[in-house]
Design an enzyme around this catalytic site. Sequence first.
Site, short mmCIF file in Angstrom:
data_model
loop_
_atom_site.label_atom_id
_atom_site.label_comp_id
_atom_site.label_asym_id
_atom_site.label_seq_id
_atom_site.Cartn_x
_atom_site.Cartn_y
_atom_site.Cartn_z
N ASP A 1 -7.89 5.90 -2.24
CA ASP A 1 -7.06 4.75 -1.90
C ASP A 1 -6.64 4.05 -3.19
OD1 ASP A 1 -5.76 2.61 -0.83
OD2 ASP A 1 -7.37 2.00 0.52
N HIS B 1 -2.02 0.46 7.05
CA HIS B 1 -2.35 0.83 5.68
C HIS B 1 -1.94 2.28 5.43
CE1 HIS B 1 -4.31 0.09 1.90
NE2 HIS B 1 -5.17 1.11 2.05
N CYS C 1 0.82 -1.22 0.00
CA CYS C 1 0.00 0.00 0.00
C CYS C 1 0.85 1.27 0.00
CB CYS C 1 -0.95 -0.01 1.20
SG CYS C 1 -0.12 -0.09 2.80
#
Length: 672
Positions: free
Chosen positions: A476, A460, A416
């Site tokens: 995201d 994350h 991520c």
Amino acid sequence: MSQTLAVGTLIPRNALVWIIISQFALLAPHLTRLPLWLVLVYLATAVWRILVFQGRASFPGRALRALLAVAGFVAIYLSYGNLLGLEPTVALLLVAFAFKLLELVKLKDAYVLLFLGYFICVIGFLFSQDLLLVLYALFTLVLVTTGLVALHRPREDRFRLGSVRLPALMLAQAFPLMLVLFFLFPRIGPLWTVPVKSHAAKTGVSDFMKPGDISTLSQSGEVAFRVQFEGDIPPKSGLYWRGLVFSVLDEGAWRSLRYNELPAGELRQPAVTPKGTPLSYSVLMLPTQQNWLYSLRYAEPEQRGILRTSDFRLYSPVEIEEQMQYKVRSWPATSLELELSAWRRQTELALPAQHNPATRELAQRLRRDAQDDAGFVDAVLRYFREEPFIYTLQPPLLDTQDPMDQFLLQTRRGFCEHYAYAFVVMMRAAGVPARVVAGYQGGEVNPVNRTVIVHQFDAHAWAEVWLEGQGWVRIDPTAAVSPDRIELGLEEAVAGEGSFLANSPLSPLRYRGVNWVNMLRLRYDALTYQWQSWVVGFDGEEQYRLLQNLFGSIRTPVFAGVVLASGALVLLPVAWLLLRRRRPPALPPEQALYLDFCEQMHKRGITRRPGEAPGSFGRRIALEAPALQQWANHVTTVFDQLEYSRDSGEPAAHRQQLAHLRQLLRRGPQVQ
């Protein structure tokens, strides 16, 4: 022989064995934090002390003891790199605890070692207050007390498991009083405060981010925090737990703005109009030794002592060195910072000069083809979706010079932080204010108590972009590459490569597919949550609220009376058990028969004196009543034989002698 030992008496075998057992039991909770050589030290000192007891070795001399002490200091320094910090200090204490066994000569030495053992019982709580650790500490407390009790039983020359019975009973008797003191005794703060710093790396998301940081953290199954919502739990895709906002790209790593970098006008959080129905929830966060707290988008704390920063985060003025529980309300649909100041715009657009030129060129090309900033965002996300990017916990290393050029155009394998990093660089390169947000995403819902368990592997990173008329919008990019990571979690997202908790083969999280294992884990987690929130979190404020609910206004006389009365109610039953008249313990049959003999002699006018030994009594009978000499000597001889043969391992011979003694007493001296 007296049951009380004087100072200087040698240590009985039973006590020595219990002391050694308690030493190893006290060492066990620290094994994961200690070097292996320390375990070998405990084994060596135990063997040495046993050989001394057997007469096959001698105690070390003063010079050797001094050498061992210096060696312990040097070994700790080499293992940890210094002697400061929590882990090195605890290790030094445990080394001294082991070496003290080699000085265990007399009773006073045993007292010092056991009292040190009581102290070591509680130092594990500096690292954790887990329920299992509490139960284990009670177990070690019983073991240390068993060693202390065994010191005062010199006749117990053999090791006896039954020695643990009395210490366990003592602990059970003290437990009600402990509960009374826990709930009623005032929680007085320490006269001084010493910050407890761990030598180990900080727990959780760090205050800077570079490719590979969060993927490393995601190999841990430890719990970061637990959340309990007052109403329905939002879907996993909506659980973005904000912790840090990275606005500065410095030497290849993202970091947050420092306080001294903020102008005076940017210190306060911009005014916001909440939108939608708020989510109310309570967060129980484990110690991180950091200042930032976690919450959903646009959070408002419901308690004092929590700050809100200008980039919409929650912040603790002091580092979180013990578990912390706080209540929050969040409005996830709220628009944040609809008007962007010139300083903020400049900050959220800054990029190092000559940084990742190929990425800049790609971003500017995509921006030229887009109608507006929102269209450009969609174009970049489409680029991530359509190009062969792979979401993985095992990304290749990137060059330090232009890492995003290599990632976007060559490797295309990342976690991520790779996608958030690249996305924000592309936004800024095209003139769109953007920043990286780090925290946790998702969480596991425990069906037992409806709490959301957020693990370290839920760490994350995502992005926020500023769009005209919308303010800061969460984007995201990981969701464009791996929707399963957001909808289902990390385990499902990396199921194909088998990297989930690869370094923790024994973690119960790896066996969630086994129903009974998973249910045991969830039930224990629910119990842990209750323990952490009700017991560990029972601070002075909670105590004041409890007492106020019970007694209304709290006045000193009322409070003192309640404490004394509660203590009396607990101690009175214990006092009754201790002081009530007890039936004397049954005597061995040979002693009962000898007392019958003494009673017969008393009737004949010869009374045995207090403490008079059987042999002396027999000689006095011969002087005062010569006619009874033969019978008295015979009885005394048989009694002495029975006393010394009680544990001989020949029960048949013992029974035969008992029968003979009964016959002698029944026949009498045959003298009128």
